[in-house]
Design a protein around this motif. Structure first.
Motif, PDB file in Angstrom:
ATOM      1  N   ASP A 177       0.807  -1.220   0.000  1.00 59.00           N
ATOM      2  CA  ASP A 177       0.000   0.000   0.000  1.00 59.00           C
ATOM      3  C   ASP A 177       0.840   1.270   0.000  1.00 59.00           C
ATOM      4  O   ASP A 177       0.304   2.368  -0.144  1.00 59.00           O
ATOM      5  N   GLU A 243      -3.999   0.831   4.318  1.00 59.75           N
ATOM      6  CA  GLU A 243      -4.043   2.269   4.107  1.00 59.75           C
ATOM      7  C   GLU A 243      -4.665   2.658   2.772  1.00 59.75           C
ATOM      8  O   GLU A 243      -4.869   3.840   2.509  1.00 59.75           O
ATOM      9  N   ARG A 244      -4.955   1.676   1.915  1.00 59.97           N
ATOM     10  CA  ARG A 244      -5.555   1.983   0.621  1.00 59.97           C
ATOM     11  C   ARG A 244      -6.294   0.764   0.106  1.00 59.97           C
ATOM     12  O   ARG A 244      -6.086  -0.357   0.583  1.00 59.97           O
ATOM     13  N   ASP A 245      -7.160   0.996  -0.867  1.00 55.34           N
ATOM     14  CA  ASP A 245      -7.874  -0.093  -1.523  1.00 55.34           C
ATOM     15  C   ASP A 245      -7.103  -0.515  -2.768  1.00 55.34           C
ATOM     16  O   ASP A 245      -6.502   0.313  -3.461  1.00 55.34           O
TER      17      ASP A 245
END
Length: 337
Positions: A177, A243-245
């Motif tokens: 991420d 922290e992210r997709d």
């Protein structure tokens, strides 16, 4: 010893470094240790899993974790592991390699500038050009031939993991991420096909069908026709702190595993693996503090290990110094400053 401190802040030079004890087991970077048998195992697994890891081999991890690893092994798919920092995401790769005897873990740490090329291979075109120019400047008399192109190509962790082999390598792609937006998509084809090409060698395939290149480990291996294709798909562990997709095409190609914070049994086993049974008994109050933290408060297990190790060197076990050290080392990671 009445004072555990090495640095005293007095401004006067002294020989206190001579009293510095051995490092914590998880920060001991020596390749060989007393009592460690020689073999192909990654020396860093002792740091990751604990020098006393055989004491806790009978401890069973969560069933979901075991099932996800086996699903990835059977299906030859990457394992995408998410969870808070310090929940053991990276350590899982070392545990797999240790238990299955798959040798040294190939580690690819991801930063914002990392691209797919960094994981596959590097071609030092500038170094090759400089060597050719130097060779020409020397002239023909007494000159040696410049090294072949293979001396300027070094495979990255992913490229090395995809080399043909009877047994797969374990590849840790750490903190995916942290990458830019393109890397997860760029990985798709390589992870799906298990092969890649080296254009610099493909162009020479008619004249040099086999070229030896350096691996990420520093060994030399032959590359045929400028292409590398795995025969045993590597055991790939991708980690993410959530922290992210990630794009759906990547998720479709991965086995997903969410790691929860360690419970009491897992935490006790972890402490025992690194510090022994004495470490568990001496640090029972800190272990309890870790387990009784506020709901949603993020603490990493290595913070607890650091606190347990350092407070053992304070001879006044119930002193304010011990409390202050523990408070300093076990700050919640999600606390705003």
């Amino acid at each position: 010893m009445n004072d555990w401190r090495i640095y005293r802040g007095v401004g006067q030079p002294h020989d206190g470094m001579l009293r510095l004890p051995a490092p914590p087991p998880w920060r001991d970077f020596a390749a060989a240790r007393d009592g460690e048998e020689a073999g192909p195992e990654d020396p860093s697994s002792a740091r990751r899993l604990g020098v006393r890891r055989r004491m806790v081999e009978n401890y069973a991890p969560r069933p979901a974790e075991v099932d996800a690893v086996n699903a990835a092994l059977y299906l030859r798919r990457p394992l995408l592991v998410t969870g808070n920092p310090g929940t053991g995401k990276s350590t899982l790769a070392y545990a797999i390699a240790h238990e299955l005897g798959l040798g040294k873990v190939l580690r690819w740490p991801i930063v914002s500038r990392t691209g797919l090329q960094d994981g596959l291979y590097r071609y030092d075109a500038i170094g090759r050009l400089q060597d050719v120019q130097l060779e020409r400047a020397r002239g023909a008399e007494g000159a040696t031939a410049a090294p072949g192109i293979g001396s300027y190509i070094r495979l990255g962790p992913l490229g090395t993991a995809l080399l043909p082999a009877a047994r797969p390598r374990v590849l840790l792609i750490d903190e995916l991420d942290k990458s830019d937006l393109d890397l997860p998509n760029d990985l798709l084809n390589t992870l799906e096909e298990g092969e890649f090409s080296i254009p610099e060698l493909e162009r020479l395939a008619d004249r040099e069908p086999v070229v030896e290149v350096l691996t990420h480990d520093g060994d030399r291996v032959p590359v045929h026709g400028g292409r590398i294709a795995c025969t045993a798909f590597p055991v790939i562990v991708l980690t993410s702190n959530g922290e992210r997709d990630f794009p759906a095409p990547l998720l479709r190609r991965c086995i997903q595993l969410e790691l929860d914070p360690p419970g009491e049994e897992q935490l006790t086993a972890m402490v025992e693996a690194h510090l022994g049974a004495d470490g568990v008994s001496a640090g029972s109050d800190l272990i309890r503090r870790f387990l009784e933290r506020e709901p949603g408060e993020v603490l990493a297990a290595d913070q607890l290990l650091n606190a347990l190790f350092l407070t053992r060197h304070d001879p006044r076990a119930q002193s304010l110094t011990r409390e202050r050290i523990a408070e300093m080392l076990m700050q919640p990671l999600d606390r705003t400053r």
